[in-house]
Design a protein around this motif. Sequence first.
Motif, PDB file in Angstrom:
ATOM      1  N   VAL A   1       0.769  -1.177   0.064  1.00  0.00           N
ATOM      2  CA  VAL A   1       0.093  -0.138  -0.080  1.00  0.00           C
ATOM      3  C   VAL A   1       1.059   1.134   0.064  1.00  0.00           C
ATOM      4  N   GLN A   2       0.713   2.117  -0.984  1.00  0.00           N
ATOM      5  CA  GLN A   2       1.647   3.227  -1.107  1.00  0.00           C
ATOM      6  C   GLN A   2       0.742   4.447  -0.761  1.00  0.00           C
ATOM      7  N   PHE A   3       1.261   5.284   0.186  1.00  0.00           N
ATOM      8  CA  PHE A   3       0.464   6.237   1.075  1.00  0.00           C
ATOM      9  C   PHE A   3       0.739   7.532   0.176  1.00  0.00           C
ATOM     10  N   ILE A   4       1.931   7.825  -0.252  1.00  0.00           N
ATOM     11  CA  ILE A   4       2.190   9.038  -0.863  1.00  0.00           C
ATOM     12  C   ILE A   4       2.579   8.976  -2.397  1.00  0.00           C
ATOM     13  N   LYS A   5       3.439   7.979  -2.590  1.00  0.00           N
ATOM     14  CA  LYS A   5       3.922   7.866  -4.214  1.00  0.00           C
ATOM     15  C   LYS A   5       3.089   7.378  -4.808  1.00  0.00           C
TER      16      LYS A   5
ATOM     17  N   LYS B   1       1.194 -13.099   3.978  1.00  0.00           N
ATOM     18  CA  LYS B   1       2.566 -13.092   4.852  1.00  0.00           C
ATOM     19  C   LYS B   1       3.048 -11.835   5.136  1.00  0.00           C
ATOM     20  N   MET B   2       3.324 -10.814   4.159  1.00  0.00           N
ATOM     21  CA  MET B   2       3.902  -9.334   4.374  1.00  0.00           C
ATOM     22  C   MET B   2       3.280  -8.568   3.972  1.00  0.00           C
ATOM     23  N   VAL B   3       3.086  -7.223   4.579  1.00  0.00           N
ATOM     24  CA  VAL B   3       2.391  -6.031   4.117  1.00  0.00           C
ATOM     25  C   VAL B   3       3.211  -5.086   4.133  1.00  0.00           C
ATOM     26  N   LEU B   4       3.632  -4.191   2.974  1.00  0.00           N
ATOM     27  CA  LEU B   4       4.586  -3.004   2.987  1.00  0.00           C
ATOM     28  C   LEU B   4       3.564  -1.791   2.763  1.00  0.00           C
ATOM     29  N   LEU B   5       3.894  -0.783   3.908  1.00  0.00           N
ATOM     30  CA  LEU B   5       2.939   0.319   4.102  1.00  0.00           C
ATOM     31  C   LEU B   5       4.111   1.507   3.661  1.00  0.00           C
ATOM     32  N   ASP B   6       4.189   1.772   2.209  1.00  0.00           N
ATOM     33  CA  ASP B   6       5.244   2.647   2.093  1.00  0.00           C
ATOM     34  C   ASP B   6       4.800   4.165   2.056  1.00  0.00           C
ATOM     35  N   GLU B   7       5.723   4.818   3.011  1.00  0.00           N
ATOM     36  CA  GLU B   7       5.489   6.219   3.188  1.00  0.00           C
ATOM     37  C   GLU B   7       4.470   6.410   4.124  1.00  0.00           C
ATOM     38  N   LEU B   8       4.066   5.460   5.061  1.00  0.00           N
ATOM     39  CA  LEU B   8       3.067   5.741   5.884  1.00  0.00           C
ATOM     40  C   LEU B   8       3.543   6.608   6.834  1.00  0.00           C
TER      41      LEU B   8
ATOM     42  N   ALA C   1      -5.174   9.487   2.363  1.00  0.00           N
ATOM     43  CA  ALA C   1      -4.228   8.501   3.539  1.00  0.00           C
ATOM     44  C   ALA C   1      -5.533   7.631   4.476  1.00  0.00           C
ATOM     45  N   GLN C   2      -6.183   8.233   4.690  1.00  0.00           N
ATOM     46  CA  GLN C   2      -7.337   7.487   5.585  1.00  0.00           C
ATOM     47  C   GLN C   2      -7.830   6.155   4.771  1.00  0.00           C
ATOM     48  N   ALA C   3      -8.090   6.295   3.462  1.00  0.00           N
ATOM     49  CA  ALA C   3      -8.699   5.133   2.694  1.00  0.00           C
ATOM     50  C   ALA C   3      -7.230   4.213   2.660  1.00  0.00           C
ATOM     51  N   ALA C   4      -6.010   4.682   2.565  1.00  0.00           N
ATOM     52  CA  ALA C   4      -4.973   3.773   2.366  1.00  0.00           C
ATOM     53  C   ALA C   4      -4.905   2.962   3.581  1.00  0.00           C
TER      54      ALA C   4
ATOM     55  N   GLU D   1      -0.558  -8.203  -4.238  1.00  0.00           N
ATOM     56  CA  GLU D   1      -1.514  -7.023  -4.249  1.00  0.00           C
ATOM     57  C   GLU D   1      -0.724  -5.567  -4.156  1.00  0.00           C
ATOM     58  N   PHE D   2      -1.041  -4.918  -5.304  1.00  0.00           N
ATOM     59  CA  PHE D   2      -0.107  -3.365  -5.227  1.00  0.00           C
ATOM     60  C   PHE D   2      -1.269  -2.398  -5.218  1.00  0.00           C
ATOM     61  N   HIS D   3      -1.386  -1.680  -4.342  1.00  0.00           N
ATOM     62  CA  HIS D   3      -2.327  -0.623  -4.123  1.00  0.00           C
ATOM     63  C   HIS D   3      -1.812   0.765  -3.973  1.00  0.00           C
ATOM     64  N   ALA D   4      -1.877   1.552  -5.089  1.00  0.00           N
ATOM     65  CA  ALA D   4      -1.250   2.858  -5.214  1.00  0.00           C
ATOM     66  C   ALA D   4      -2.296   3.897  -4.742  1.00  0.00           C
ATOM     67  N   MET D   5      -2.179   4.607  -3.569  1.00  0.00           N
ATOM     68  CA  MET D   5      -3.485   5.075  -3.020  1.00  0.00           C
ATOM     69  C   MET D   5      -3.175   6.394  -2.733  1.00  0.00           C
ATOM     70  N   GLY D   6      -1.795   7.159  -3.164  1.00  0.00           N
ATOM     71  CA  GLY D   6      -1.545   8.431  -3.000  1.00  0.00           C
ATOM     72  C   GLY D   6      -1.565   9.138  -4.231  1.00  0.00           C
ATOM     73  N   GLU D   7      -1.486  10.395  -4.205  1.00  0.00           N
ATOM     74  CA  GLU D   7      -1.428  10.981  -5.296  1.00  0.00           C
ATOM     75  C   GLU D   7      -0.004  11.887  -5.713  1.00  0.00           C
ATOM     76  N   GLY D   8       0.843  11.883  -4.930  1.00  0.00           N
ATOM     77  CA  GLY D   8       2.014  12.655  -5.111  1.00  0.00           C
ATOM     78  C   GLY D   8       2.422  13.149  -3.737  1.00  0.00           C
ATOM     79  N   PHE D   9       3.658  13.657  -3.577  1.00  0.00           N
ATOM     80  CA  PHE D   9       4.168  14.514  -2.306  1.00  0.00           C
ATOM     81  C   PHE D   9       3.213  15.595  -2.210  1.00  0.00           C
ATOM     82  N   THR D  10       3.299  15.839  -0.530  1.00  0.00           N
ATOM     83  CA  THR D  10       2.195  17.000  -0.167  1.00  0.00           C
ATOM     84  C   THR D  10       2.549  18.317  -0.974  1.00  0.00           C
ATOM     85  N   TRP D  11       3.872  18.583  -1.168  1.00  0.00           N
ATOM     86  CA  TRP D  11       4.029  19.870  -1.689  1.00  0.00           C
ATOM     87  C   TRP D  11       3.566  19.779  -3.286  1.00  0.00           C
ATOM     88  N   GLU D  12       3.249  18.850  -3.998  1.00  0.00           N
ATOM     89  CA  GLU D  12       2.667  18.824  -5.299  1.00  0.00           C
ATOM     90  C   GLU D  12       1.331  18.649  -5.158  1.00  0.00           C
ATOM     91  N   THR D  13       0.611  18.008  -4.333  1.00  0.00           N
ATOM     92  CA  THR D  13      -0.983  17.855  -4.318  1.00  0.00           C
ATOM     93  C   THR D  13      -1.459  19.357  -3.796  1.00  0.00           C
TER      94      THR D  13
END
Length: 208
Positions: free
Chosen positions: A70-74, A133-140, A116-119, A94-106
Amino acid sequence: MAREMTEEEANARHAEKMKKKKEARDKIMSTKIDEKGLLVVHTGKGKGKSTAAFGMVFRCIAHEFPSAVVQFIKGGMDTGEKALIKEHFSHLCEFHAMGEGFTWETQDRERDIELAQAAWEKAKELILDPGIKMVLLDELNIALRYDYVDINEVIDFMQNQKPENTHVVITGRNAKDELLEIADLATEMTLVKHPFRAGVKAQAGIEF
């Protein structure tokens, strides 16, 4: 004057030294449990936090352990990891890209919080799935830093609801102290040099 050891004597000394080291190591290993789902945190200003985390995901894929990202930012970026997993390993990860970019971009705090709440809801769902077995929370860590996700809720979930044998990997700068305290493995990436400071932009294959 001391006599110099022969090659045979040096080899015998090395073998004896390694034998003792192995005995000590085996004694230590005999006290360890076989398996436990780990909470892993990669933080710090240095490059490599997500890179190292994806390395762990690819290890799971190689062992045919179901995993998820799950990607929170990127999430708005096209990355090599996302392309490789979606095109070749979607049956294992499973790959869930749920952010829309860095905060200074959005530049839209309300939208960032909503995403972020949905992610986080998706993250909890995946972590609770007994087949994963494993879950990566990228940029949480970034979402936690800006209070887009409540750190107390994350701590409570990891301590009381995360399945015993599920690994969770969290990345991002400025990890909260509360998260580092409950982590089983925490690594801080230290910045020594970075090409961006010399005028080199992010490059495919290195940064994404």
